[in-house]
Design an enzyme around this catalytic site. Structure first.
Site, mmCIF file in Angstrom:
data_model
loop_
_atom_site.group_PDB
_atom_site.id
_atom_site.type_symbol
_atom_site.label_atom_id
_atom_site.label_comp_id
_atom_site.label_asym_id
_atom_site.label_seq_id
_atom_site.Cartn_x
_atom_site.Cartn_y
_atom_site.Cartn_z
ATOM 1 C CB CYS A 114 -0.981 -0.044 1.173
ATOM 2 S SG CYS A 114 -2.357 1.122 1.016
ATOM 3 C CG HIS A 217 -3.461 -3.670 3.226
ATOM 4 N ND1 HIS A 217 -2.543 -3.261 4.183
ATOM 5 C CD2 HIS A 217 -3.945 -2.540 2.657
ATOM 6 C CE1 HIS A 217 -2.493 -1.944 4.209
ATOM 7 N NE2 HIS A 217 -3.330 -1.479 3.288
ATOM 8 C CD GLU A 219 -1.336 -6.397 5.463
ATOM 9 O OE1 GLU A 219 -1.931 -5.361 5.844
ATOM 10 O OE2 GLU A 219 -0.869 -6.535 4.317
#
Length: 241
Positions: A114, A217, A219
């Protein structure tokens, strides 16, 4: 072989926990958990202004994640601030740029997430579009609050990113800015509205170095193919040095 050590850059914010409310260096746990789940050892990297600190840190790492966070200071790409651009952190900008400089010098594998992708582009001499809704006419990339936008992404066949995540995927996004120009990087994934969602280092002259930025994102998702790819590249880097 020891698990590769992956550095994760952090926020520096006012925070509250227990009886305490003070400045803290922090990062959502999902980052470290995803690195651990894919075989790496996560280490949090707080912003440091000391000369030579980035070189010293990178010398001890096998891979680096430039994490998400606040907007990049528009002065870094010679632009006036948009009314919706806010909260930039010059100390963090400087630290992450220094880490990227040090990483490039030794060929360290890097993943930008990001804001991290945006820092990578700006550091390379690129620029940002400061408010995506002005371009695409909707808030789908950042619906507000702590919610992620679900964005469909199409990758470019034959690229590193496509090899890690496939031809198409739905990703979690939370960004109101995007990369406009990205010298030295190839555009390798886009949203249906044309927003650039991933870039990777152009390989001529760069060997096969893992250096990827994504606007989403990874994660937060069950599929952590990008982080797994970074950890594999970090393990190879550790074995070769």
């Amino acid at each position: 072989m020891a698990a590769p050590v992956i550095g994760l850059t952090t926020y520096r914010e006012d925070a509250a926990w227990g009886v305490w409310q003070q400045r803290a260096d922090l990062l959502p746990t999902q980052y470290a958990a995803a690195v651990e789940a894919t075989g790496g050892v996560p280490v949090l990297l707080a912003p440091v202004a000391q000369t030579g600190a980035a070189d010293a840190v990178v010398a001890r790492l096998d891979g680096l994640v430039i994490s998400g966070g606040a907007d990049v200071d528009p002065e870094r790409y010679a632009d006036a601030a948009h009314p919706r651009t806010a909260g930039w952190r010059p100390d963090r900008d400087a630290w992450e740029v220094a880490l990227l400089d040090a990483a490039e010098a030794v060929g360290l594998p890097v993943l930008g997430v990001c804001r991290g992708m945006q820092v990578m582009a700006v550091r390379a001499g690129g620029s940002l579009d400061q408010h995506v809704p002005d371009l695409v006419g909707h808030e789908g990339h950042s619906p507000g609050g702590d919610a992620f936008g679900a964005v469909d992404v199409v990758t470019t066949p034959g690229t590193r990113v496509a090899g890690l995540v496939g031809e198409r995927l739905s990703v979690n996004c939370h960004h109101h800015q995007s990369v406009r120009t990205h010298p030295g990087y190839d555009a390798v994934a886009h949203a249906p509205d044309g927003t650039l969602e991933a870039m990777e280092l152009s390989q001529p002259g760069a060997g096969d170095r893992f250096c990827v930025g994504v606007q989403w994102h990874p994660e937060t998702a069950a599929d952590v193919g990008l982080l797994a790819g970074l950890v594999r590249a970090a393990a190879a880097y550790a074995a070769e040095r």
